[in-house]
Every structure is written in structure tokens, then in C-alpha cells.
Design a protein around this motif. Structure first.
Motif, PDB file in Angstrom:
ATOM      1  N   TYR A 188      23.976  45.423 -21.655  1.00  0.00           N
ATOM      2  CA  TYR A 188      23.931  46.183 -22.910  1.00  0.00           C
ATOM      3  C   TYR A 188      25.326  46.313 -23.523  1.00  0.00           C
ATOM      4  O   TYR A 188      25.476  46.274 -24.739  1.00  0.00           O
TER       5      TYR A 188
ATOM      6  N   ILE B 295      16.015  47.527 -27.179  1.00  0.00           N
ATOM      7  CA  ILE B 295      16.422  48.131 -25.905  1.00  0.00           C
ATOM      8  C   ILE B 295      16.421  49.653 -26.049  1.00  0.00           C
ATOM      9  O   ILE B 295      16.364  50.188 -27.154  1.00  0.00           O
TER      10      ILE B 295
ATOM     11  N   LEU C  27      21.533  53.034 -24.151  1.00  0.00           N
ATOM     12  CA  LEU C  27      22.635  52.506 -24.950  1.00  0.00           C
ATOM     13  C   LEU C  27      23.660  53.587 -25.281  1.00  0.00           C
ATOM     14  O   LEU C  27      24.855  53.302 -25.357  1.00  0.00           O
TER      15      LEU C  27
END
Length: 147
Positions: free
Chosen positions: A9, A36, A41
Motif C-alpha cells: 500500500y 483497498i 491506508l
């Protein structure tokens, strides 16, 4: 060796920010582009901010942008910063006693392999990943304007 989702990520976020250097980007925008978890994140972005890879600005007009020029962000540095444990096997870990120490060449071979892996990553920057063909392909994938 397998990199963690955190590192995956992180690299994706840097690529997205590298594609959008002319503006600030939101975490939500990156999460939606890659499909995602926004919550995961958020943690990744916080860590990248701690490392100086990105700058974050809160509030109205806020968002994310690269904290350095793409040519200054080495992929190997990002991987080292985001991976908690680079030990390929237990005997690489500090304080770990292996009954084969001194009689086993595996540790040396794996250490050499890890060194070669990191050497390749150290030789590549974010700018290398954002050359014209890659930028065009990413821009098309995300429906962005390519510079």
C-alpha cells in the motif's frame, strides 16, 4: 520473501501521488483508485509521513503530496522503512539462538540473496517507476491526466 500489505500500500500510494504531483490527493481517492481499505491506508499514510516520504495537510484544502522529489525516493528505503522484519528466517533475528550456527551455510546464502534483493530496490527510485510509458498506463487505468 514476501512484502507485507503495508509496504504494498505504501508503494501504491507513492505511485499515485507521483502521478498527481500538481495537486493534493485524499486518502479516500487513493483507496478508491486501488480498491483497498481506507482504514488500513490511513495507517500507511501516517507511517509514510513519519518517514518524510509524503507531506500531509489537514483541513480545508488539505490532502497528501510527495514529501520529496520522485528521484529522491529510493524503493529500497521505502521497503526498509515500512517492513517491520526483514529476517528471512529465525536465525536472522537478533538474540535468536540456532543450534546450527557455525555449521550451517544457509544463513549466509539467504543473507546474500536478501542483499541482492535490496540492492535492486536501492537502485530504483519512484521516478524510475513513473517514466513516460508507465505514467501513461497508470493515467489510463485511473482516468487521470498524464503530464
Amino acid at each position: 520473501m514476501r512484502l507485507t500489505l503495508h509496504t504494498d500500500y505504501a508503494l501504491r500510494a507513492l505511485l499515485f501521488l507521483g502521478m498527481n504531483r500538481d495537486r493534493r490527493v485524499s486518502i479516500r481517492e487513493i483507496a478508491e483508485a486501488y480498491k483497498i481499505s481506507e482504514n488500513h491506508l490511513i495507517k500507511v499514510v501516517h507511517r509514510l509521513g513519519q518517514g518524510g516520504f509524503i507531506e500531509t495537510l489537514r483541513g480545508r484544502g488539505g490532502g497528501l503530496r510527495l514529501g520529496k522529489e520522485p528521484k529522491e525516493i529510493r524503493v529500497g528505503d521505502v521497503v526498509r522503512f515500512t517492513e517491520e522484519d526483514m529476517a528471512l528466517v529465525a536465525c536472522f533475528q537478533n538474540g535468536q539462538n540456532c543450534m546450527l550456527t557455525g555449521a550451517c551455510r544457509l544463513q549466509g546464502v539467504l543473507g546474500e540473496a536478501l542483499g541482492a534483493f535490496m540492492s535492486v530496490l536501492d537502485g530504483k527510485t519512484l521516478a524510475d517507476l513513473l517514466t513516460l510509458p508507465e505514467r501513461a498506463a497508470l493515467a489510463a487505468r485511473f482516468a487521470l491526466h498524464s503530464e
